[in-house]
Design a protein around this motif. Sequence first.
Motif, PDB file in Angstrom:
ATOM      1  N   SER A   1     -11.911   3.168  -2.083  1.00 19.21           N
ATOM      2  CA  SER A   1     -11.871   2.667  -0.718  1.00 19.21           C
ATOM      3  C   SER A   1     -10.475   2.129  -0.413  1.00 19.21           C
ATOM      4  N   SER A   2     -10.191   1.892   0.859  1.00 17.66           N
ATOM      5  CA  SER A   2      -8.884   1.370   1.245  1.00 17.66           C
ATOM      6  C   SER A   2      -8.644  -0.013   0.652  1.00 17.66           C
ATOM      7  N   SER A   3      -9.704  -0.839   0.559  1.00 15.75           N
ATOM      8  CA  SER A   3      -9.542  -2.183  -0.012  1.00 15.75           C
ATOM      9  C   SER A   3      -9.184  -2.102  -1.487  1.00 15.75           C
ATOM     10  N   GLU A   4      -9.766  -1.137  -2.210  1.00 13.75           N
ATOM     11  CA  GLU A   4      -9.440  -0.958  -3.628  1.00 13.75           C
ATOM     12  C   GLU A   4      -8.012  -0.442  -3.782  1.00 13.75           C
ATOM     13  N   PHE A   5      -7.571   0.417  -2.852  1.00 13.91           N
ATOM     14  CA  PHE A   5      -6.200   0.931  -2.907  1.00 13.91           C
ATOM     15  C   PHE A   5      -5.195  -0.208  -2.742  1.00 13.91           C
ATOM     16  N   PHE A   6      -5.391  -1.024  -1.681  1.00 18.11           N
ATOM     17  CA  PHE A   6      -4.437  -2.105  -1.418  1.00 18.11           C
ATOM     18  C   PHE A   6      -4.546  -3.226  -2.450  1.00 18.11           C
ATOM     19  N   SER A   7      -5.638  -3.260  -3.220  1.00 16.29           N
ATOM     20  CA  SER A   7      -5.787  -4.261  -4.271  1.00 16.29           C
ATOM     21  C   SER A   7      -5.114  -3.831  -5.561  1.00 16.29           C
ATOM     22  N   THR A   8      -4.602  -2.594  -5.598  1.00 17.15           N
ATOM     23  CA  THR A   8      -3.874  -2.090  -6.768  1.00 17.15           C
ATOM     24  C   THR A   8      -2.384  -2.230  -6.491  1.00 17.15           C
ATOM     25  N   PRO A   9      -1.713  -3.220  -7.070  1.00 15.08           N
ATOM     26  CA  PRO A   9      -0.308  -3.509  -6.721  1.00 15.08           C
ATOM     27  C   PRO A   9       0.631  -2.325  -6.871  1.00 15.08           C
ATOM     28  N   LEU A  10       0.470  -1.523  -7.931  1.00 16.38           N
ATOM     29  CA  LEU A  10       1.389  -0.412  -8.143  1.00 16.38           C
ATOM     30  C   LEU A  10       1.273   0.628  -7.037  1.00 16.38           C
ATOM     31  N   LEU A  11       0.032   0.941  -6.620  1.00 16.43           N
ATOM     32  CA  LEU A  11      -0.161   1.912  -5.549  1.00 16.43           C
ATOM     33  C   LEU A  11       0.371   1.377  -4.231  1.00 16.43           C
ATOM     34  N   ALA A  12       0.031   0.121  -3.919  1.00 15.03           N
ATOM     35  CA  ALA A  12       0.474  -0.477  -2.663  1.00 15.03           C
ATOM     36  C   ALA A  12       2.004  -0.579  -2.613  1.00 15.03           C
ATOM     37  N   SER A  13       2.618  -0.963  -3.717  1.00 10.93           N
ATOM     38  CA  SER A  13       4.080  -1.082  -3.753  1.00 10.93           C
ATOM     39  C   SER A  13       4.753   0.275  -3.560  1.00 10.93           C
ATOM     40  N   LEU A  14       4.197   1.308  -4.199  1.00  9.28           N
ATOM     41  CA  LEU A  14       4.770   2.647  -4.062  1.00  9.28           C
ATOM     42  C   LEU A  14       4.621   3.161  -2.632  1.00  9.28           C
ATOM     43  N   LEU A  15       3.473   2.882  -2.009  1.00  8.46           N
ATOM     44  CA  LEU A  15       3.268   3.297  -0.617  1.00  8.46           C
ATOM     45  C   LEU A  15       4.287   2.624   0.294  1.00  8.46           C
ATOM     46  N   LYS A  16       4.548   1.339   0.062  1.00 14.39           N
ATOM     47  CA  LYS A  16       5.530   0.626   0.876  1.00 14.39           C
ATOM     48  C   LYS A  16       6.909   1.249   0.740  1.00 14.39           C
ATOM     49  N   GLU A  17       7.272   1.675  -0.484  1.00 16.16           N
ATOM     50  CA  GLU A  17       8.572   2.301  -0.705  1.00 16.16           C
ATOM     51  C   GLU A  17       8.652   3.656  -0.023  1.00 16.16           C
ATOM     52  N   LYS A  18       7.513   4.365   0.036  1.00 13.25           N
ATOM     53  CA  LYS A  18       7.506   5.716   0.602  1.00 13.25           C
ATOM     54  C   LYS A  18       7.561   5.712   2.125  1.00 13.25           C
ATOM     55  N   VAL A  19       6.770   4.842   2.760  1.00 12.47           N
ATOM     56  CA  VAL A  19       6.635   4.892   4.226  1.00 12.47           C
ATOM     57  C   VAL A  19       7.444   3.818   4.942  1.00 12.47           C
ATOM     58  N   GLY A  20       7.951   2.827   4.221  1.00 12.04           N
ATOM     59  CA  GLY A  20       8.697   1.742   4.856  1.00 12.04           C
ATOM     60  C   GLY A  20       7.806   0.562   5.172  1.00 12.04           C
ATOM     61  N   ILE A  21       8.405  -0.612   5.324  1.00 10.67           N
ATOM     62  CA  ILE A  21       7.654  -1.848   5.466  1.00 10.67           C
ATOM     63  C   ILE A  21       6.857  -1.893   6.762  1.00 10.67           C
ATOM     64  N   SER A  22       7.425  -1.388   7.875  1.00  8.99           N
ATOM     65  CA  SER A  22       6.710  -1.457   9.154  1.00  8.99           C
ATOM     66  C   SER A  22       5.479  -0.562   9.159  1.00  8.99           C
ATOM     67  N   SER A  23       5.610   0.674   8.664  1.00 12.53           N
ATOM     68  CA  SER A  23       4.463   1.590   8.592  1.00 12.53           C
ATOM     69  C   SER A  23       3.426   1.075   7.604  1.00 12.53           C
ATOM     70  N   PHE A  24       3.892   0.485   6.505  1.00 17.55           N
ATOM     71  CA  PHE A  24       2.972  -0.065   5.510  1.00 17.55           C
ATOM     72  C   PHE A  24       2.133  -1.187   6.103  1.00 17.55           C
ATOM     73  N   GLN A  25       2.765  -2.083   6.822  1.00 12.13           N
ATOM     74  CA  GLN A  25       2.041  -3.194   7.441  1.00 12.13           C
ATOM     75  C   GLN A  25       1.040  -2.689   8.479  1.00 12.13           C
ATOM     76  N   LYS A  26       1.416  -1.660   9.230  1.00 19.15           N
ATOM     77  CA  LYS A  26       0.505  -1.101  10.228  1.00 19.15           C
ATOM     78  C   LYS A  26      -0.712  -0.462   9.560  1.00 19.15           C
ATOM     79  N   LEU A  27      -0.480   0.302   8.475  1.00 19.24           N
ATOM     80  CA  LEU A  27      -1.597   0.916   7.751  1.00 19.24           C
ATOM     81  C   LEU A  27      -2.537  -0.149   7.206  1.00 19.24           C
ATOM     82  N   SER A  28      -1.974  -1.215   6.643  1.00 23.70           N
ATOM     83  CA  SER A  28      -2.800  -2.288   6.090  1.00 23.70           C
ATOM     84  C   SER A  28      -3.660  -2.929   7.171  1.00 23.70           C
ATOM     85  N   LYS A  29      -3.072  -3.210   8.322  1.00 23.60           N
ATOM     86  CA  LYS A  29      -3.815  -3.838   9.419  1.00 23.60           C
ATOM     87  C   LYS A  29      -4.910  -2.914   9.948  1.00 23.60           C
TER      88      LYS A  29
END
Length: 449
Positions: free
Chosen positions: A112-140
């Motif tokens: 699930s999305s909550s399990e994805f964002f609860s995995t620091p390595l996956l979430a950190s890599l996503l932030k590096e790939k899409v950028g901080i603004s897109s990452f924050q929007k996806l999380s919200k």
Amino acid sequence: MFETPNPKQPFFIANRVDIFPEDVRVLVKLYQPLIGSLAFSLYFSLNEDFNAHAMLSDSTGIYALQEQLDCDVKHLFSALHKLEGVGLVQTRLLNNEIMGQVLVFRLTCIPSSSEFFSTPLLASLLKEKVGISSFQKLSKDFARESKSKQNQVNGMQNADDISASFMEVFRLPEQEAIEPSVDVKYAAKENKTDNNIKATINEHDTVDWNFMKQQFEIYQIPGTEIDRNREAIRSVMRTYGLTEQEFVDEALTSIHGDYHLDMVQIKQAIASGIHGSHTRTRIKQETKKYNDDQPINAKLSKNEQQVLQLAKSKSPAQFLYRLKTDRHDYVDASEYKVLDSLYNEKGIPADLLNILTYACLKSAPNISYRLANRILHDWLQHGVKDGAQAIEYMQKREQNKVKYPRYVQNKRVEKGTDWSKKKSSVKSDVSSADLKDFFKKFEDQNGMK
């Protein structure tokens, strides 16, 4: 990690997972930026190709997947490794007496999305790939969707659970309630299947972090410092080809009693003194073990084959040191910084980076950002993606220089007039009537009447 250039390598799909619309959205929005479109398609292809009645003898070669995905073997395994890294596919190498080695793929359910964002390595890599603004929007967006599926009631966690239990509602014979009958046990065994597990990232790491922590604890550096700087430590070890003990020994020169790891100073210290003491000795010993007798590409010369073999077997720092040593030169710390930037920040593969180093040193006495980037951009624009292609491209350029030499047009030199050799011509037989006629015409032409 397994890879083979043989398209006939047999594979077998062990299971199929149910994919719901919510799973597809997580896969597209969260996983696809990490794994790419080819790995995305491979996951669905493996799921759809599952045959519940297939036997191991029905295994086909991975060329079947190549035909579906329209890609070569190298890109296919690259996509598979990405799926393995994020935990969407588990691969086992099965040794069978008849079939030989068979790759067995087991698919895992999409978290699930909550399990994805609860995995620091996956979430950190996503932030590096899409950028901080897109990452924050996806999380919200995903957080809003998850919360919209349930109503939040104040005090719910502390409320008493008054639900009826099974035994309060239903009645079973006393013996059946204590010990299930044979029929019930058989039915349970008959219907037992291996439940599909959810994807979890593959954190298998070749670095012995516990050993490193024990070594740093001797100098009162807490283990939390190693955990905090894991990625930076790993990148330094990869760049310079260091073991855990060697990294500790090199890093100790940058520790000044503040009980912290300053990775900037550590990088500078290693870049300046990487080939000191035992590290230099080890690299020299490894260099002597290098065997350059086996050809890699028939199109390449023996010297080029040797360079390519060395580029594939050495880390960027080791390769640079070998080339400099052969030239009776030394490595400057700034050159290591260039390698570190290209390798760890831009993600240039090690063998391609090593050949880039080789190309730079053919054109200049040392490596610079400007020269390396200029050569690298030229290679990428011409489809060069690995060390072998880079050497072939360099070879073609050299051949073109000989075959089609640059045409230099002869410059036209204008000859000036040597007025010292010119004599003025003076008419001495001009009459007064001629002069009067000349001035009259001049006045008429210029309106001077």
